[in-house]
Design an enzyme around this catalytic site. Sequence first.
Site, PDB file in Angstrom:
ATOM      1  N   ASN A  60       0.853  -1.192   0.000  1.00 51.97           N
ATOM      2  CA  ASN A  60       0.000   0.000   0.000  1.00 51.97           C
ATOM      3  C   ASN A  60       0.893   1.248   0.000  1.00 51.97           C
ATOM      4  OD1 ASN A  60      -1.415   2.274   1.084  1.00 51.97           O
ATOM      5  ND2 ASN A  60      -3.078   0.913   1.697  1.00 51.97           N
ATOM      6  N   HIS A 120       0.916   6.246   1.866  1.00 49.34           N
ATOM      7  CA  HIS A 120       1.632   7.218   2.704  1.00 49.34           C
ATOM      8  C   HIS A 120       2.827   7.856   2.021  1.00 49.34           C
ATOM      9  CE1 HIS A 120      -1.317   6.795   5.583  1.00 49.34           C
ATOM     10  NE2 HIS A 120      -1.037   5.542   5.919  1.00 49.34           N
ATOM     11  N   ARG A 172       3.486  18.840   1.678  1.00 50.84           N
ATOM     12  CA  ARG A 172       4.111  20.063   1.171  1.00 50.84           C
ATOM     13  C   ARG A 172       3.500  20.556  -0.134  1.00 50.84           C
ATOM     14  NH1 ARG A 172       9.315  21.103   3.328  1.00 50.84           N
ATOM     15  NH2 ARG A 172       9.473  22.711   1.746  1.00 50.84           N
ATOM     16  N   HIS A 189      -5.641   3.616  -1.740  1.00 49.94           N
ATOM     17  CA  HIS A 189      -6.966   3.965  -1.217  1.00 49.94           C
ATOM     18  C   HIS A 189      -7.285   5.404  -1.618  1.00 49.94           C
ATOM     19  CE1 HIS A 189      -9.646   4.217   2.681  1.00 49.94           C
ATOM     20  NE2 HIS A 189     -10.310   4.523   1.589  1.00 49.94           N
ATOM     21  N   ARG A 233      -9.439   8.101  -0.943  1.00 49.25           N
ATOM     22  CA  ARG A 233     -10.428   8.494   0.071  1.00 49.25           C
ATOM     23  C   ARG A 233     -11.284   9.630  -0.460  1.00 49.25           C
ATOM     24  NH1 ARG A 233      -8.973   6.415   5.467  1.00 49.25           N
ATOM     25  NH2 ARG A 233     -10.738   7.639   6.193  1.00 49.25           N
ATOM     26  N   ARG A 249      -7.082  12.746   0.922  1.00 45.49           N
ATOM     27  CA  ARG A 249      -6.012  13.202   1.811  1.00 45.49           C
ATOM     28  C   ARG A 249      -4.649  12.634   1.420  1.00 45.49           C
ATOM     29  NH1 ARG A 249      -7.626  10.018   7.311  1.00 45.49           N
ATOM     30  NH2 ARG A 249      -9.586  11.064   6.898  1.00 45.49           N
ATOM     31  N   HIS A 250      -4.629  11.491   0.724  1.00 42.03           N
ATOM     32  CA  HIS A 250      -3.311  11.009   0.252  1.00 42.03           C
ATOM     33  C   HIS A 250      -3.363  10.758  -1.260  1.00 42.03           C
ATOM     34  CE1 HIS A 250      -5.339   7.311   1.476  1.00 42.03           C
ATOM     35  NE2 HIS A 250      -5.053   7.468   2.760  1.00 42.03           N
ATOM     36  N   GLU A 310      -8.685   0.495  -3.213  1.00 41.33           N
ATOM     37  CA  GLU A 310      -9.509   0.561  -1.998  1.00 41.33           C
ATOM     38  C   GLU A 310     -10.392   1.783  -2.062  1.00 41.33           C
ATOM     39  OE1 GLU A 310      -7.439   0.755   1.665  1.00 41.33           O
ATOM     40  OE2 GLU A 310      -6.434  -1.138   1.332  1.00 41.33           O
ATOM     41  N   THR A 333      -7.286   6.459  10.141  1.00 43.55           N
ATOM     42  CA  THR A 333      -7.124   5.369   9.186  1.00 43.55           C
ATOM     43  C   THR A 333      -8.400   4.539   9.246  1.00 43.55           C
ATOM     44  OG1 THR A 333      -5.756   3.459   8.570  1.00 43.55           O
ATOM     45  CG2 THR A 333      -5.924   3.950  10.926  1.00 43.55           C
ATOM     46  N   THR A 334      -8.458   3.463   8.459  1.00 37.58           N
ATOM     47  CA  THR A 334      -9.669   2.648   8.438  1.00 37.58           C
ATOM     48  C   THR A 334      -9.771   1.918   9.765  1.00 37.58           C
ATOM     49  OG1 THR A 334      -9.175   2.356   6.101  1.00 37.58           O
ATOM     50  CG2 THR A 334     -10.958   1.028   6.993  1.00 37.58           C
ATOM     51  N   GLU A 370     -11.124  -9.408   3.080  1.00 33.17           N
ATOM     52  CA  GLU A 370      -9.854  -9.050   3.710  1.00 33.17           C
ATOM     53  C   GLU A 370     -10.132  -8.884   5.190  1.00 33.17           C
ATOM     54  OE1 GLU A 370      -7.257  -6.256   1.775  1.00 33.17           O
ATOM     55  OE2 GLU A 370      -6.496  -5.540   3.703  1.00 33.17           O
ATOM     56  N   HIS A 422      -3.765  -4.602   7.739  1.00 34.00           N
ATOM     57  CA  HIS A 422      -3.894  -3.411   8.589  1.00 34.00           C
ATOM     58  C   HIS A 422      -2.983  -3.533   9.805  1.00 34.00           C
ATOM     59  CE1 HIS A 422      -5.400   0.312  10.203  1.00 34.00           C
ATOM     60  NE2 HIS A 422      -5.998   0.492   9.049  1.00 34.00           N
ATOM     61  N   GLY A 423      -2.056  -2.596   9.877  1.00 35.87           N
ATOM     62  CA  GLY A 423      -1.188  -2.477  11.047  1.00 35.87           C
ATOM     63  C   GLY A 423      -0.049  -3.482  11.113  1.00 35.87           C
TER      64      GLY A 423
HETATM   65  N1  PXP Z   1      -6.006  -3.183   4.063  1.00 34.68           N
HETATM   66  C1  PXP Z   1      -6.949  -2.222   4.100  1.00 34.68           C
HETATM   67  C2  PXP Z   1      -8.316  -2.573   3.653  1.00 34.68           C
HETATM   68  C3  PXP Z   1      -6.639  -0.916   4.521  1.00 34.68           C
HETATM   69  O1  PXP Z   1      -7.594   0.025   4.555  1.00 34.68           O
HETATM   70  C4  PXP Z   1      -5.306  -0.618   4.873  1.00 34.68           C
HETATM   71  C5  PXP Z   1      -4.938   0.772   5.261  1.00 34.68           C
HETATM   72  O2  PXP Z   1      -5.186   1.646   4.222  1.00 34.68           O
HETATM   73  C6  PXP Z   1      -4.353  -1.650   4.803  1.00 34.68           C
HETATM   74  C7  PXP Z   1      -4.735  -2.929   4.418  1.00 34.68           C
HETATM   75  C8  PXP Z   1      -2.919  -1.424   5.140  1.00 34.68           C
HETATM   76  O3  PXP Z   1      -2.810  -1.058   6.469  1.00 34.68           O
HETATM   77  P1  PXP Z   1      -1.439  -0.482   7.013  1.00 34.68           P
HETATM   78  O4  PXP Z   1      -1.190   0.781   6.231  1.00 34.68           O
HETATM   79  O5  PXP Z   1      -1.697  -0.245   8.441  1.00 34.68           O
HETATM   80  O6  PXP Z   1      -0.392  -1.517   6.737  1.00 34.68           O
END
Ligand code: PXP
Length: 249
Positions: free
Chosen positions: A9, A12, A20, A45, A47, A51-52, A72, A102-103, A153, A196-197
């Site tokens: 992903n 970020h 900036r 993603h 959004r 924002r990103h 996403e 975040t989600t 997921e 996620h995370g």
């Molecule tokens: N999967 C989904 C559906 C998400 O929304 C995200 C965060 O955008 C991720 C995976 C990845 O999560 P992380 O950025 O915390 O690794």
Amino acid sequence: MTRLRLGVNIDHVATVRNARGSAYPDPVRAALLAEEAGADGITAHLREDRRHIVDDDIERLMAALTRPLNFEMAATAEMQEIALRHRPHAVCLVPEKREERTTEGGLEVASDLNRLSGFIAPLAEAGCRVSLFIGHDPRQIEAAARAGAAVVELHTGHYCDLHADGRFAERDAELAALAEGARLAHGLGLEVHAGHGLTFDTVAPIAALPELRELNIGHFLIGEAIFAGLASTIAEMRRRMDAARAGKG
Ligand code: PXP
């Protein structure tokens, strides 16, 4: 055990760029580097508040990538129109609240089944593999299958938070619930992903779940890349996933 795909992903990279208002760092450049470093796909993603990732990033990703894009998005009419225009390999539906960082939770599928079934159908007809980002609650998993999703997921955020807080007994219970959810989803014919995370410290027990086919990881990889570089960070994540799959995690 089947090989576990790694979706990187790149949101970020865009977060840093947008801080900036500059043209760099470019998330498309990061995506191409991630592909070279062993990513099996790229996740982005878009959004509602942009924002990103922004619309132009999706256009450029679709044009430049050699591996599948996992797009996403929230289940809104605006996003559906964008997805139908681009027809990415995969569309992952996520809940979205403007005020969240975040989600935060999984999608509520069971109570929104009719709307989501109608939302998924045209995407599936357009050739997108539709994935629903949900918790391990059996009600949500069963509803995802009924809604016509090809993939679920499973949300690993809570498991990762419990690990970070040192609440290991609760973490292990959460892991067991994720494992049970993966078995149920697989038994219902759904392809099972997770994310996620996830970090170097939390990935192995998740990667070892035999029903999983793909992990999606972003925040940790992009953060760690500041210190170790993106290619070597992705290679190390890949190594840990493969080791866990081989029972050496
Ligand atoms: N999967 C989904 C559906 C998400 O929304 C995200 C965060 O955008 C991720 C995976 C990845 O999560 P992380 O950025 O915390 O690794």
